[in-house]
Design a protein around this motif. Structure first.
Motif, PDB file in Angstrom:
ATOM      1  N   SER A 133       0.833  -1.202   0.000  1.00 41.38           N
ATOM      2  CA  SER A 133       0.000   0.000   0.000  1.00 41.38           C
ATOM      3  C   SER A 133       0.865   1.249   0.000  1.00 41.38           C
ATOM      4  O   SER A 133       2.017   1.234   0.457  1.00 41.38           O
ATOM      5  CB  SER A 133      -0.928   0.006   1.217  1.00 41.38           C
ATOM      6  OG  SER A 133      -0.176  -0.054   2.420  1.00 41.38           O
ATOM      7  N   SER A 134       0.308   2.324  -0.503  1.00 41.87           N
ATOM      8  CA  SER A 134       1.014   3.607  -0.522  1.00 41.87           C
ATOM      9  C   SER A 134       1.236   4.104   0.902  1.00 41.87           C
ATOM     10  O   SER A 134       0.405   3.890   1.786  1.00 41.87           O
ATOM     11  CB  SER A 134       0.212   4.633  -1.322  1.00 41.87           C
ATOM     12  OG  SER A 134       0.882   5.868  -1.377  1.00 41.87           O
ATOM     13  N   CYS A 135       2.374   4.749   1.119  1.00 41.02           N
ATOM     14  CA  CYS A 135       2.783   5.283   2.414  1.00 41.02           C
ATOM     15  C   CYS A 135       3.136   4.188   3.417  1.00 41.02           C
ATOM     16  O   CYS A 135       3.234   4.455   4.623  1.00 41.02           O
ATOM     17  CB  CYS A 135       1.724   6.216   3.007  1.00 41.02           C
ATOM     18  SG  CYS A 135       1.363   7.652   1.975  1.00 41.02           S
ATOM     19  N   SER A 136       3.330   2.962   2.958  1.00 37.35           N
ATOM     20  CA  SER A 136       3.796   1.892   3.838  1.00 37.35           C
ATOM     21  C   SER A 136       5.318   1.788   3.756  1.00 37.35           C
ATOM     22  O   SER A 136       5.961   2.416   2.917  1.00 37.35           O
ATOM     23  CB  SER A 136       3.150   0.557   3.445  1.00 37.35           C
ATOM     24  OG  SER A 136       3.561   0.175   2.140  1.00 37.35           O
ATOM     25  N   PHE A 171      12.222   2.017   3.829  1.00 40.40           N
ATOM     26  CA  PHE A 171      11.809   3.137   2.997  1.00 40.40           C
ATOM     27  C   PHE A 171      10.294   3.262   3.020  1.00 40.40           C
ATOM     28  O   PHE A 171       9.572   2.262   3.026  1.00 40.40           O
ATOM     29  CB  PHE A 171      12.270   2.949   1.544  1.00 40.40           C
ATOM     30  CG  PHE A 171      13.763   2.944   1.359  1.00 40.40           C
ATOM     31  CD1 PHE A 171      14.459   4.130   1.196  1.00 40.40           C
ATOM     32  CD2 PHE A 171      14.472   1.755   1.352  1.00 40.40           C
ATOM     33  CE1 PHE A 171      15.826   4.139   1.028  1.00 40.40           C
ATOM     34  CE2 PHE A 171      15.842   1.745   1.186  1.00 40.40           C
ATOM     35  CZ  PHE A 171      16.522   2.942   1.021  1.00 40.40           C
ATOM     36  N   THR A 172       9.836   4.505   3.027  1.00 41.39           N
ATOM     37  CA  THR A 172       8.414   4.767   2.839  1.00 41.39           C
ATOM     38  C   THR A 172       8.155   4.900   1.350  1.00 41.39           C
ATOM     39  O   THR A 172       8.725   5.780   0.690  1.00 41.39           O
ATOM     40  CB  THR A 172       7.981   6.045   3.564  1.00 41.39           C
ATOM     41  OG1 THR A 172       8.240   5.911   4.958  1.00 41.39           O
ATOM     42  CG2 THR A 172       6.492   6.301   3.363  1.00 41.39           C
ATOM     43  N   ILE A 173       7.347   4.017   0.796  1.00 37.12           N
ATOM     44  CA  ILE A 173       7.023   4.066  -0.621  1.00 37.12           C
ATOM     45  C   ILE A 173       5.684   4.774  -0.786  1.00 37.12           C
ATOM     46  O   ILE A 173       4.694   4.394  -0.158  1.00 37.12           O
ATOM     47  CB  ILE A 173       7.005   2.658  -1.241  1.00 37.12           C
ATOM     48  CG1 ILE A 173       6.742   2.748  -2.749  1.00 37.12           C
ATOM     49  CG2 ILE A 173       6.025   1.732  -0.553  1.00 37.12           C
ATOM     50  CD1 ILE A 173       6.958   1.440  -3.489  1.00 37.12           C
ATOM     51  N   THR A 174       5.672   5.834  -1.547  1.00 39.68           N
ATOM     52  CA  THR A 174       4.470   6.640  -1.730  1.00 39.68           C
ATOM     53  C   THR A 174       4.137   6.731  -3.210  1.00 39.68           C
ATOM     54  O   THR A 174       5.025   6.847  -4.055  1.00 39.68           O
ATOM     55  CB  THR A 174       4.645   8.054  -1.163  1.00 39.68           C
ATOM     56  OG1 THR A 174       5.827   8.644  -1.716  1.00 39.68           O
ATOM     57  CG2 THR A 174       4.778   8.022   0.340  1.00 39.68           C
ATOM     58  N   MET A 175       2.859   6.655  -3.508  1.00 42.62           N
ATOM     59  CA  MET A 175       2.382   6.810  -4.873  1.00 42.62           C
ATOM     60  C   MET A 175       2.188   8.294  -5.148  1.00 42.62           C
ATOM     61  O   MET A 175       1.531   8.999  -4.376  1.00 42.62           O
ATOM     62  CB  MET A 175       1.077   6.039  -5.056  1.00 42.62           C
ATOM     63  CG  MET A 175       0.627   5.882  -6.483  1.00 42.62           C
ATOM     64  SD  MET A 175      -0.603   4.545  -6.667  1.00 42.62           S
ATOM     65  CE  MET A 175      -1.739   4.904  -5.341  1.00 42.62           C
ATOM     66  N   VAL A 187       1.991  15.328  -4.959  1.00 41.07           N
ATOM     67  CA  VAL A 187       0.772  15.079  -4.220  1.00 41.07           C
ATOM     68  C   VAL A 187       0.703  13.585  -3.954  1.00 41.07           C
ATOM     69  O   VAL A 187       0.645  12.774  -4.890  1.00 41.07           O
ATOM     70  CB  VAL A 187      -0.471  15.558  -5.001  1.00 41.07           C
ATOM     71  CG1 VAL A 187      -1.738  15.201  -4.235  1.00 41.07           C
ATOM     72  CG2 VAL A 187      -0.393  17.053  -5.255  1.00 41.07           C
ATOM     73  N   LEU A 188       0.737  13.209  -2.683  1.00 44.55           N
ATOM     74  CA  LEU A 188       0.743  11.805  -2.323  1.00 44.55           C
ATOM     75  C   LEU A 188      -0.655  11.224  -2.475  1.00 44.55           C
ATOM     76  O   LEU A 188      -1.649  11.860  -2.124  1.00 44.55           O
ATOM     77  CB  LEU A 188       1.238  11.625  -0.891  1.00 44.55           C
ATOM     78  CG  LEU A 188       2.601  12.255  -0.587  1.00 44.55           C
ATOM     79  CD1 LEU A 188       2.998  11.970   0.853  1.00 44.55           C
ATOM     80  CD2 LEU A 188       3.661  11.759  -1.543  1.00 44.55           C
ATOM     81  N   SER A 189      -0.728  10.006  -3.008  1.00 42.99           N
ATOM     82  CA  SER A 189      -1.998   9.333  -3.226  1.00 42.99           C
ATOM     83  C   SER A 189      -2.085   8.120  -2.324  1.00 42.99           C
ATOM     84  O   SER A 189      -1.074   7.479  -2.014  1.00 42.99           O
ATOM     85  CB  SER A 189      -2.141   8.909  -4.692  1.00 42.99           C
ATOM     86  OG  SER A 189      -2.016  10.026  -5.556  1.00 42.99           O
ATOM     87  N   GLU A 190      -3.302   7.804  -1.904  1.00 46.28           N
ATOM     88  CA  GLU A 190      -3.528   6.630  -1.078  1.00 46.28           C
ATOM     89  C   GLU A 190      -3.962   5.466  -1.957  1.00 46.28           C
ATOM     90  O   GLU A 190      -4.255   5.618  -3.127  1.00 46.28           O
ATOM     91  CB  GLU A 190      -4.583   6.930  -0.011  1.00 46.28           C
ATOM     92  CG  GLU A 190      -4.175   8.014   0.979  1.00 46.28           C
ATOM     93  CD  GLU A 190      -5.242   8.267   2.021  1.00 46.28           C
ATOM     94  OE1 GLU A 190      -6.347   7.697   1.873  1.00 46.28           O
ATOM     95  OE2 GLU A 190      -4.974   9.011   2.976  1.00 46.28           O
ATOM     96  N   VAL A 199       6.201   6.323  -8.225  1.00 45.64           N
ATOM     97  CA  VAL A 199       6.402   6.187  -6.782  1.00 45.64           C
ATOM     98  C   VAL A 199       7.673   6.909  -6.387  1.00 45.64           C
ATOM     99  O   VAL A 199       8.515   7.248  -7.223  1.00 45.64           O
ATOM    100  CB  VAL A 199       6.484   4.701  -6.362  1.00 45.64           C
ATOM    101  CG1 VAL A 199       5.203   3.969  -6.685  1.00 45.64           C
ATOM    102  CG2 VAL A 199       7.678   4.022  -7.019  1.00 45.64           C
ATOM    103  N   GLN A 200       7.806   7.130  -5.099  1.00 44.60           N
ATOM    104  CA  GLN A 200       9.030   7.718  -4.551  1.00 44.60           C
ATOM    105  C   GLN A 200       9.403   6.977  -3.283  1.00 44.60           C
ATOM    106  O   GLN A 200       8.549   6.650  -2.458  1.00 44.60           O
ATOM    107  CB  GLN A 200       8.859   9.208  -4.265  1.00 44.60           C
ATOM    108  CG  GLN A 200      10.177   9.903  -3.941  1.00 44.60           C
ATOM    109  CD  GLN A 200      10.053  11.412  -3.932  1.00 44.60           C
ATOM    110  OE1 GLN A 200       9.002  11.946  -3.592  1.00 44.60           O
ATOM    111  NE2 GLN A 200      11.119  12.100  -4.302  1.00 44.60           N
ATOM    112  N   LEU A 201      10.701   6.698  -3.131  1.00 44.54           N
ATOM    113  CA  LEU A 201      11.235   6.007  -1.966  1.00 44.54           C
ATOM    114  C   LEU A 201      11.939   7.016  -1.078  1.00 44.54           C
ATOM    115  O   LEU A 201      12.847   7.718  -1.518  1.00 44.54           O
ATOM    116  CB  LEU A 201      12.211   4.906  -2.387  1.00 44.54           C
ATOM    117  CG  LEU A 201      11.612   3.748  -3.195  1.00 44.54           C
ATOM    118  CD1 LEU A 201      12.715   2.848  -3.724  1.00 44.54           C
ATOM    119  CD2 LEU A 201      10.638   2.949  -2.343  1.00 44.54           C
ATOM    120  N   VAL A 202      11.519   7.078   0.193  1.00 39.33           N
ATOM    121  CA  VAL A 202      12.077   8.025   1.150  1.00 39.33           C
ATOM    122  C   VAL A 202      12.552   7.248   2.363  1.00 39.33           C
ATOM    123  O   VAL A 202      11.802   6.438   2.935  1.00 39.33           O
ATOM    124  CB  VAL A 202      11.039   9.086   1.571  1.00 39.33           C
ATOM    125  CG1 VAL A 202      11.660  10.075   2.548  1.00 39.33           C
ATOM    126  CG2 VAL A 202      10.489   9.814   0.349  1.00 39.33           C
TER     127      VAL A 202
END
Length: 437
Positions: A133-136, A171-175, A187-190, A199-202
């Motif tokens: 999932s996004s932001c996981s 890493f937090t992976i965000t869509m 803009v982060l998506s859920e 995606v972006q890895l932080v």
């Protein structure tokens, strides 16, 4: 003296199998990938190292295991003034058929799901426990020629992205909304991460981030460009740089580079993705002399406010609560009642304690919440309590400004102060009666 322990563990654990044979039977050892790691930070640990040696043990949450079966953690001092230990040889027996378990020591990990191999079926939203999932939080590892000894983990060291055989980074992976990314904003998506998404890895610890990338599914060294199914645990995937479609995130000689590949990928561009979790425990001994273990560690999971004004009560939900804990608002102790191992109840202190005696607030006041044991051990939480401004002054302040009540009678200020005092005393007495019952 601040002491902090950070446990990196896997949510869904891929297990590397190693078989050992003897004359009678075969024993299969399933090792964790990535292995559980423990980081110890804080000035207090540096002080304690002069007087004692820091060591630890880790094992599975099986009642049949003894300390002899536990894996001993050997801590190494890192350049950034923290200690690190890795349970690389910790394993789960092939005879253990559990699907979920925890790692135990003085501090307990979250629940871990066992996955021996990735699912070959097309994933759908119905398999939510396997989807990313996004932001996981996730970890990425790479294996050259599918050899276990060549496993390298994507990691961050002093702000630089590297490949490490021992250290791995969560890493937090965000869509990311691709249209907003084109305009220079993010803009982060859920929702669930799907192939073809940007995606972006932080890094969860340092905040270091890789550029926006398109995640692609990998099948036999080929990047599949027309797949939009959800990304699943243990899937092999590739990360295509959005601003350079002909380059992929690649591992070369323990360095992370942009590989100018198109569709056919080399081994260094194929990454295995897995969900991970980070559990952090922070405590402070202060000036107290602690002789009992700091565990079980109380964990706060939620707050619930009942009432308002001068009769507000705060219920704290969590785990591992004991009657020896008190709730503190900032530097002030609150009257606390122990309800159960999962619930504490306390009286919210009057705002005048934090506002120099002024009860009529004109600004927001936020104070941190802590749990303090009777022997002085402080458990810091990630929660805080906020006092919000009142819309209008209390009746006593309005009467002071107006001089008299609307009916023309004087002395209203003293009456209101008396009523307020009676009200507060009644509330306090009611609280004590509730504690006794």
């Amino acid at each position: 003296m601040l002491l902090k322990i950070i446990i990196h563990d896997v949510i869904c654990s891929p297990l590397d199998k190693i078989c050992c044979f003897n004359d009678c039977f075969c024993i299969t050892y399933r090792f964790f990938c990535p292995p559980p790691c423990v980081y110890i930070t804080g000035h207090g640990w540096k002080v304690m190292q002069d007087h004692l040696k820091v060591c630890g043990y880790m094992c599975l949450d099986s009642s049949s295991q003894s300390q002899a079966d536990a894996f001993k953690l050997v801590f190494d001092e890192q350049p950034n003034s923290r200690m690190f230990a890795c349970a690389k040889s910790l394993f789960i027996s092939d005879q253990d058929k559990r699907k979920h378990f925890c790692l135990l020591g003085f501090f307990q990990s979250r629940m871990i799901k066992v996955i021996s191999k990735p699912s070959q079926k097309r994933q759908s939203m119905k398999n939510a426990d396997l989807c990313i999932s996004s932001c996981s939080r996730v970890a990425l590892f790479n294996r050259l020629r599918s050899q276990t000894v060549s496993t390298r983990y994507l990691s961050v060291d002093r702000g630089a992205f590297i490949a490490s055989a021992r250290h791995w980074t969560a890493f937090t992976i965000t869509m990311v909304d691709d249209q907003c990314a084109d305009q220079g904003g993010f803009v982060l998506s859920e929702g669930f991460i799907c192939y073809g998404c940007v995606v972006q890895l932080v890094c969860t610890e340092s905040g270091a981030a890789l550029p926006p990338m398109v995640i692609r599914k990998v099948n036999k060294q080929h990047a599949i460009l027309d797949v939009d199914e959800p990304v699943s645990q243990l899937h092999k995937c590739a990360f295509q740089f959005r601003d350079n479609p002909h380059a992929y995130l690649c591992l070369t000689n323990d360095a992370i580079i942009q590989d100018p590949s198109k569709v056919v990928l080399n081994d260094g561009s194929c990454w295995t993705i897995i969900g991970v979790e980070v559990v952090e425990f922070t405590f402070n001994q202060g000036l107290a002399c602690i002789t009992t273990p700091v565990s079980p560690f109380p964990v706060v999971t939620g707050l619930e406010v009942n009432g308002g004004g001068h009769v507000a009560m705060l219920e704290i939900h969590g785990e591992n609560f004991t009657p020896h804990l008190k709730v503190w608002f900032g530097n002030g102790e609150a009257e606390t009642m122990y309800k159960s191992p999962k619930s504490l109840l306390c009286v919210v202190p009057d705002v005048s304690v934090f506002s120099d005696g002024w009860r009529c607030l004109r600004r927001v006041i936020t104070v941190p919440l802590s749990l303090v044991r009777l022997d002085g051990l402080i458990y810091r939480t990630s929660y805080s309590f906020t006092y919000t401004p009142e819309l209008q002054p209390p009746p006593s302040a309005r009467m002071t400004a107006g001089g008299k009540r609307e009916g023309g009678m004087g002395g209203g200020q003293d009456d209101d102060i008396l009523l307020e005092t009676i009200h507060q005393e009644f509330t306090r007495a009611n609280f004590h009666l509730f504690m006794q019952s």
